[in-house]
Design a protein around this motif. Structure first.
Motif, PDB file in Angstrom:
ATOM      1  N   LEU A 353      37.409  45.062  43.467  1.00  0.00           N
ATOM      2  CA  LEU A 353      37.813  43.804  44.119  1.00  0.00           C
ATOM      3  C   LEU A 353      39.095  44.008  44.915  1.00  0.00           C
ATOM      4  CD1 LEU A 353      37.538  40.724  44.538  1.00  0.00           C
ATOM      5  CD2 LEU A 353      38.854  40.418  42.424  1.00  0.00           C
ATOM      6  N   ALA A 354      40.066  44.695  44.313  1.00  0.00           N
ATOM      7  CA  ALA A 354      41.335  44.948  45.000  1.00  0.00           C
ATOM      8  C   ALA A 354      41.117  45.774  46.261  1.00  0.00           C
ATOM      9  CB  ALA A 354      42.307  45.657  44.060  1.00  0.00           C
ATOM     10  N   TYR A 355      40.247  46.764  46.177  1.00  0.00           N
ATOM     11  CA  TYR A 355      39.958  47.616  47.331  1.00  0.00           C
ATOM     12  C   TYR A 355      39.323  46.801  48.447  1.00  0.00           C
ATOM     13  CZ  TYR A 355      38.226  51.698  49.916  1.00  0.00           C
ATOM     14  OH  TYR A 355      37.968  52.650  50.879  1.00  0.00           O
ATOM     15  N   ALA A 356      38.388  45.922  48.087  1.00  0.00           N
ATOM     16  CA  ALA A 356      37.763  45.060  49.095  1.00  0.00           C
ATOM     17  C   ALA A 356      38.786  44.098  49.694  1.00  0.00           C
ATOM     18  CB  ALA A 356      36.604  44.289  48.468  1.00  0.00           C
ATOM     19  N   GLN A 357      39.651  43.540  48.849  1.00  0.00           N
ATOM     20  CA  GLN A 357      40.705  42.648  49.351  1.00  0.00           C
ATOM     21  C   GLN A 357      41.606  43.376  50.331  1.00  0.00           C
ATOM     22  OE1 GLN A 357      42.226  41.626  45.450  1.00  0.00           O
ATOM     23  NE2 GLN A 357      41.401  39.551  45.542  1.00  0.00           N
ATOM     24  N   LEU A 358      41.950  44.608  50.003  1.00  0.00           N
ATOM     25  CA  LEU A 358      42.796  45.407  50.890  1.00  0.00           C
ATOM     26  C   LEU A 358      42.121  45.648  52.229  1.00  0.00           C
ATOM     27  CD1 LEU A 358      45.375  47.157  51.250  1.00  0.00           C
ATOM     28  CD2 LEU A 358      44.060  49.069  50.316  1.00  0.00           C
ATOM     29  N   GLY A 361      42.203  42.823  54.508  1.00  0.00           N
ATOM     30  CA  GLY A 361      43.538  42.549  55.033  1.00  0.00           C
ATOM     31  C   GLY A 361      44.386  41.708  54.101  1.00  0.00           C
ATOM     32  N   HIS A 362      43.872  41.404  52.911  1.00  0.00           N
ATOM     33  CA  HIS A 362      44.606  40.595  51.941  1.00  0.00           C
ATOM     34  C   HIS A 362      45.399  41.503  51.002  1.00  0.00           C
ATOM     35  CE1 HIS A 362      41.101  37.490  52.493  1.00  0.00           C
ATOM     36  NE2 HIS A 362      41.882  37.571  53.552  1.00  0.00           N
ATOM     37  N   LYS A 363      46.417  42.150  51.554  1.00  0.00           N
ATOM     38  CA  LYS A 363      47.116  43.167  50.770  1.00  0.00           C
ATOM     39  C   LYS A 363      47.908  42.587  49.599  1.00  0.00           C
ATOM     40  CE  LYS A 363      51.150  43.516  53.860  1.00  0.00           C
ATOM     41  NZ  LYS A 363      51.940  44.454  54.706  1.00  0.00           N
ATOM     42  N   LYS A 364      48.432  41.366  49.750  1.00  0.00           N
ATOM     43  CA  LYS A 364      49.167  40.742  48.641  1.00  0.00           C
ATOM     44  C   LYS A 364      48.219  40.359  47.507  1.00  0.00           C
ATOM     45  CE  LYS A 364      53.287  40.973  50.401  1.00  0.00           C
ATOM     46  NZ  LYS A 364      54.279  41.913  49.793  1.00  0.00           N
ATOM     47  N   ALA A 365      47.055  39.834  47.879  1.00  0.00           N
ATOM     48  CA  ALA A 365      46.059  39.483  46.862  1.00  0.00           C
ATOM     49  C   ALA A 365      45.583  40.747  46.147  1.00  0.00           C
ATOM     50  CB  ALA A 365      44.887  38.757  47.505  1.00  0.00           C
ATOM     51  N   LEU A 367      47.306  43.459  45.677  1.00  0.00           N
ATOM     52  CA  LEU A 367      48.388  43.884  44.787  1.00  0.00           C
ATOM     53  C   LEU A 367      48.384  43.060  43.497  1.00  0.00           C
ATOM     54  CD1 LEU A 367      50.909  45.583  44.241  1.00  0.00           C
ATOM     55  CD2 LEU A 367      52.247  43.838  45.457  1.00  0.00           C
ATOM     56  N   LYS A 368      48.169  41.767  43.629  1.00  0.00           N
ATOM     57  CA  LYS A 368      48.119  40.904  42.445  1.00  0.00           C
ATOM     58  C   LYS A 368      46.970  41.305  41.521  1.00  0.00           C
ATOM     59  CE  LYS A 368      47.887  36.058  40.994  1.00  0.00           C
ATOM     60  NZ  LYS A 368      47.724  34.645  41.422  1.00  0.00           N
ATOM     61  N   THR A 369      45.830  41.618  42.113  1.00  0.00           N
ATOM     62  CA  THR A 369      44.670  42.041  41.327  1.00  0.00           C
ATOM     63  C   THR A 369      44.975  43.331  40.566  1.00  0.00           C
ATOM     64  OG1 THR A 369      43.120  41.006  42.878  1.00  0.00           O
ATOM     65  CG2 THR A 369      42.237  42.728  41.437  1.00  0.00           C
ATOM     66  N   ILE A 370      45.596  44.282  41.265  1.00  0.00           N
ATOM     67  CA  ILE A 370      45.933  45.557  40.618  1.00  0.00           C
ATOM     68  C   ILE A 370      46.918  45.345  39.488  1.00  0.00           C
ATOM     69  CG2 ILE A 370      47.125  47.764  40.946  1.00  0.00           C
ATOM     70  CD1 ILE A 370      44.286  47.814  42.022  1.00  0.00           C
ATOM     71  N   GLU A 371      47.952  44.584  39.739  1.00  0.00           N
ATOM     72  CA  GLU A 371      49.006  44.414  38.733  1.00  0.00           C
ATOM     73  C   GLU A 371      48.525  43.647  37.506  1.00  0.00           C
ATOM     74  OE1 GLU A 371      52.192  42.712  41.055  1.00  0.00           O
ATOM     75  OE2 GLU A 371      53.136  44.691  41.322  1.00  0.00           O
ATOM     76  N   GLU A 372      47.627  42.684  37.711  1.00  0.00           N
ATOM     77  CA  GLU A 372      47.179  41.853  36.597  1.00  0.00           C
ATOM     78  C   GLU A 372      46.018  42.467  35.806  1.00  0.00           C
ATOM     79  OE1 GLU A 372      46.361  37.784  37.535  1.00  0.00           O
ATOM     80  OE2 GLU A 372      48.306  37.442  38.486  1.00  0.00           O
ATOM     81  N   TYR A 373      45.142  43.179  36.490  1.00  0.00           N
ATOM     82  CA  TYR A 373      43.883  43.566  35.843  1.00  0.00           C
ATOM     83  C   TYR A 373      43.599  45.072  35.790  1.00  0.00           C
ATOM     84  CZ  TYR A 373      42.908  38.602  36.584  1.00  0.00           C
ATOM     85  OH  TYR A 373      42.971  37.220  36.591  1.00  0.00           O
ATOM     86  N   VAL A 374      44.408  45.873  36.479  1.00  0.00           N
ATOM     87  CA  VAL A 374      44.086  47.297  36.569  1.00  0.00           C
ATOM     88  C   VAL A 374      45.204  48.189  36.029  1.00  0.00           C
ATOM     89  CG1 VAL A 374      43.378  49.185  38.095  1.00  0.00           C
ATOM     90  CG2 VAL A 374      42.635  46.833  38.595  1.00  0.00           C
ATOM     91  N   ALA A 375      46.425  47.962  36.475  1.00  0.00           N
ATOM     92  CA  ALA A 375      47.550  48.820  36.119  1.00  0.00           C
ATOM     93  C   ALA A 375      47.740  48.898  34.599  1.00  0.00           C
ATOM     94  CB  ALA A 375      48.835  48.316  36.782  1.00  0.00           C
ATOM     95  N   GLY A 376      47.743  50.116  34.081  1.00  0.00           N
ATOM     96  CA  GLY A 376      47.931  50.327  32.658  1.00  0.00           C
ATOM     97  C   GLY A 376      46.707  50.073  31.803  1.00  0.00           C
ATOM     98  N   LYS A 377      45.583  49.718  32.455  1.00  0.00           N
ATOM     99  CA  LYS A 377      44.375  49.370  31.707  1.00  0.00           C
ATOM    100  C   LYS A 377      43.235  50.376  31.897  1.00  0.00           C
ATOM    101  CE  LYS A 377      45.247  44.376  31.612  1.00  0.00           C
ATOM    102  NZ  LYS A 377      46.623  44.413  32.137  1.00  0.00           N
ATOM    103  N   THR A 378      43.388  51.299  32.822  1.00  0.00           N
ATOM    104  CA  THR A 378      42.374  52.332  33.021  1.00  0.00           C
ATOM    105  C   THR A 378      43.028  53.568  33.623  1.00  0.00           C
ATOM    106  OG1 THR A 378      40.286  52.924  34.122  1.00  0.00           O
ATOM    107  CG2 THR A 378      41.756  51.438  35.316  1.00  0.00           C
ATOM    108  N   GLU A 379      42.458  54.724  33.324  1.00  0.00           N
ATOM    109  CA  GLU A 379      42.927  55.974  33.914  1.00  0.00           C
ATOM    110  C   GLU A 379      41.827  56.605  34.760  1.00  0.00           C
ATOM    111  OE1 GLU A 379      44.433  58.451  30.824  1.00  0.00           O
ATOM    112  OE2 GLU A 379      46.119  57.135  30.403  1.00  0.00           O
TER     113      GLU A 379
END
Length: 425
Positions: A353-358, A361-365, A367-379
């Motif tokens: 979803l974050a990749y599609a948002q990027l 052109g929705h780079k802020k959205a 970033l929010k997706t990555i920070e809330e649902y991805v970062a620290g939750k998968t390797e």
């Protein structure tokens, strides 16, 4: 971050002159590429003829329907023909409706079919129903664990894992390995799979051995133990010469680790004679991209889309389609990514979803997706790569540098094309 690859490959991917290590030998697997010799398919066909004849005489007989549903599922595995899986589904439904007993058996069977179709929420409903029956609770709990992992219900998965705990049980160990891998402990995951392998070998169960050799091959590859991975795949092929998945993994190894695109294509061509799954075209497209053959790359992508967009596949190829649409139709990718989140909300689907948002052109959205649902939750390497792209678009250079350093070890899994993109981060 799992260190998936040895330093020699990092050197190759990122500009050093050192040659890639030779891992495979065509003399080991050539006999498995003979397209006219398909023993498992022949056995399935004979089985089908026997039970189909009986079914003609009594189309309400549970035995015949159950056997035919099993055979059609096996034919899907053997040919990649999605219609076989759909036929199996209909036969299981009919069996459930006709049966007066053992309803839980048919519910689990249908749930297994739905899992193959990536219809995880529907599978969950079926398994919850099966769990109300007093018999075979453990079988249902194991499948509930599998679905919980697919849906991202990790607390529930942890609870279920505790319920089925049995340190000397094959089915428990392979699920404990999956749980360990999810938590980033690849070494533990391999340890548990190796324990499961010992059990399968002690039982001398060819089905279990074939499964465990194939999966250990994958995990050894993740750990950068490519020779061990290759040898494990060969063991699987000894038991199951028609194993198209294993042959595809060897093709990937030949391409990604050894850069032998001609040989990788030869292996793929042999598989595709009898197995018609869409995703082979994606690998052939990537190989073409690596060879800078744009025309062939476009042809293979079109062939993939033509097959994967067939309605019968449903959500089975959504992750592949999202990645592909993101490059040339990002709005469509965004819509499909939202649907996939509804289907299963995991860190891996959120990174799509974050990749599609990027890409929209929705780079802020993004970033929010990555920070809330991805970062620290998968390797998972692709998730880290897409996270790095999102951070880069948002000017977060320190985080990009950190992830780039992590991704240097994922060249084998991501492949040479992505390795070049990582270098540019």
């Amino acid at each position: 971050m799992k260190k998936f690859i040895t330093l020699v490959f990092v050197a190759v991917f990122f500009g050093c002159q050192e040659k890639a290590e030779k891992i495979t030998d065509s003399n080991d697997y050539n006999k498995y590429l003979i397209t006219s010799n398909i023993p498992s398919k022949d056995a399935i066909d004979k089985d089908y003829e026997f039970w189909q004849e009986k079914f003609k005489n009594d189309s309400t007989n549970l035995m015949e329907m159950s056997q035919l549903s099993r055979i059609h599922a096996a034919l899907f595995g053997s040919t990649g023909n999605i219609s076989e899986l759909k036929t199996s589904e209909e036969l299981i439904k009919k069996s459930y409706n006709v049966s007066a007993r053992n309803k839980d058996v048919y519910l689990r069977s249908l749930a297994h079919n739905y899992i193959s179709q990536h219809r995880f929420k529907e599978a969950q409903v079926l398994l919850d129903s099966a769990y109300t029956y007093p018999d075979n609770k453990k079988e249902t709990e194991m499948m509930l664990f599998d679905v919980a992992m697919e849906l991202g219900n990790y607390e529930s998965a942890d609870t279920l894992l505790g319920k089925i705990k049995s340190p000397k049980d094959f089915n428990y160990l392979i699920r404990l390995a999956k749980w360990s891998d999810h938590n980033g402990n690849l070494d533990a995951a391999i340890k548990y799979l190796e324990q499961a392998k010992q059990i399968a070998e002690e039982r001398d169960n060819s089905g279990l051995k074939s499964w465990i050799y194939s999966n250990l091959g994958d995990f050894y590859g993740h750990a950068g133990r490519l020779k061990d991975s290759y040898n494990s795949y060969l063991k699987a092929l000894e038991l199951e010469p028609d194993n198209h998945y294993v042959k595809k993994q060897i093709a990937w190894m030949v391409y990604s680790a050894e850069k032998n695109t001609k040989e990788a294509n030869r292996i793929l061509d042999s598989i595709m004679v009898n197995h018609k799954a869409p995703d082979y075209h994606l690998l052939k497209a990537e190989i073409a991209a690596y060879n800078e053959n744009i025309t062939e790359e476009e042809i293979q992508y079109e062939l993939f889309l033509k097959k994967a967009e067939h309605p019968d596949y449903g959500a089975m190829y959504n992750t592949y389609l999202i990645n592909l649409y993101a490059e040339n139709n990002p709005e469509k990718a965004l819509k499909l990514a939202a649907m996939e989140i509804n289907n299963r909300a995991t860190p891996e689907t959120y990174q799509l979803l974050a990749y599609a948002q990027l890409k929209v052109g929705h780079k802020k959205a993004a970033l929010k997706t990555i920070e809330e649902y991805v970062a620290g939750k998968t390797e998972e390497p692709r998730a880290l790569f897409h996270s790095a792209l999102v951070y880069k678009a948002n000017g977060m250079d320190k985080k990009v540098a950190f992830l780039k350093d992590e991704l240097l070890g994922a060249g084998y899994e991501l492949g040479p094309v992505k390795a070049k993109e990582i270098e540019k981060l």
